[in-house]
Design a protein around this motif. Structure first.
Motif, mmCIF file in Angstrom:
data_model
loop_
_atom_site.group_PDB
_atom_site.id
_atom_site.type_symbol
_atom_site.label_atom_id
_atom_site.label_comp_id
_atom_site.label_asym_id
_atom_site.label_seq_id
_atom_site.Cartn_x
_atom_site.Cartn_y
_atom_site.Cartn_z
ATOM 1 N N GLU A 5 0.834 -1.203 0.000
ATOM 2 C CA GLU A 5 0.000 0.000 0.000
ATOM 3 C C GLU A 5 0.870 1.256 0.000
ATOM 4 O O GLU A 5 0.586 2.224 -0.719
ATOM 5 C CB GLU A 5 -0.933 0.008 1.198
ATOM 6 C CG GLU A 5 -1.854 1.208 1.237
ATOM 7 C CD GLU A 5 -2.792 1.203 2.420
ATOM 8 O OE1 GLU A 5 -3.420 2.253 2.655
ATOM 9 O OE2 GLU A 5 -2.911 0.179 3.122
ATOM 10 N N SER A 6 1.924 1.245 0.776
ATOM 11 C CA SER A 6 2.836 2.379 0.820
ATOM 12 C C SER A 6 3.475 2.630 -0.544
ATOM 13 O O SER A 6 3.597 3.778 -0.984
ATOM 14 C CB SER A 6 3.918 2.127 1.872
ATOM 15 O OG SER A 6 4.840 3.174 1.899
ATOM 16 N N LEU A 7 3.872 1.557 -1.235
ATOM 17 C CA LEU A 7 4.472 1.697 -2.556
ATOM 18 C C LEU A 7 3.480 2.285 -3.549
ATOM 19 O O LEU A 7 3.816 3.195 -4.312
ATOM 20 C CB LEU A 7 4.991 0.350 -3.055
ATOM 21 C CG LEU A 7 5.592 0.347 -4.459
ATOM 22 C CD1 LEU A 7 6.768 1.312 -4.559
ATOM 23 C CD2 LEU A 7 6.008 -1.053 -4.846
ATOM 24 N N VAL A 8 2.244 1.808 -3.547
ATOM 25 C CA VAL A 8 1.236 2.323 -4.473
ATOM 26 C C VAL A 8 0.948 3.793 -4.186
ATOM 27 O O VAL A 8 0.845 4.607 -5.109
ATOM 28 C CB VAL A 8 -0.049 1.474 -4.432
ATOM 29 C CG1 VAL A 8 -1.156 2.109 -5.250
ATOM 30 C CG2 VAL A 8 0.233 0.064 -4.941
ATOM 31 N N ARG A 9 0.830 4.154 -2.934
ATOM 32 C CA ARG A 9 0.610 5.561 -2.579
ATOM 33 C C ARG A 9 1.781 6.434 -3.047
ATOM 34 O O ARG A 9 1.587 7.550 -3.525
ATOM 35 C CB ARG A 9 0.415 5.714 -1.076
ATOM 36 C CG ARG A 9 -0.906 5.196 -0.576
ATOM 37 C CD ARG A 9 -1.032 5.424 0.937
ATOM 38 N NE ARG A 9 -2.232 4.839 1.459
ATOM 39 C CZ ARG A 9 -3.420 5.458 1.471
ATOM 40 N NH1 ARG A 9 -3.533 6.676 0.991
ATOM 41 N NH2 ARG A 9 -4.491 4.853 1.971
ATOM 42 N N THR A 10 2.993 5.934 -2.929
ATOM 43 C CA THR A 10 4.175 6.668 -3.374
ATOM 44 C C THR A 10 4.187 6.829 -4.890
ATOM 45 O O THR A 10 4.526 7.903 -5.407
ATOM 46 C CB THR A 10 5.456 5.961 -2.902
ATOM 47 O OG1 THR A 10 5.432 5.865 -1.477
ATOM 48 C CG2 THR A 10 6.705 6.696 -3.345
#
Length: 93
Positions: A5-10
């Protein structure tokens, strides 16, 4: 929040709206997160060479960055020629 999720948000925050993917079983957490967010779409391909070439072409035509999701190890090796071409063309993929 997990790592996927953090990667997609980034990616979304960095202006990436398209991910060209040839995922394997170990990448399914990231694929699931790509489906949860409206700000990015996932385009599946059957071979790493196809998705890396598509990301390069998308970046060249749209002027926007794109990303690829590949199998670990062999996927990177199968896409290296296209990644080299994108680098030499100064694509944003």
């Amino acid at each position: 929040m997990n790592g996927a999720e953090s990667l997609v948000r980034t990616l979304i925050a960095g202006g990436v709206d398209t991910c060209f993917a040839n995922p394997g079983t170990s990448e399914m957490h990231l694929v699931a997160q790509l489906d949860r967010f409206a700000g990015i779409r996932c385009v599946l391909g059957l071979f790493e060479g196809v998705v890396s070439g598509a990301a390069d072409g998308y970046a060249r035509m749209s002027g926007k960055p794109a990303c690829t999701l590949l199998h670990l190890g062999p996927g990177l090796a199968n896409s290296l020629a296209n990644l080299h071409n994108a680098y030499r063309a100064q694509s944003r993929s």
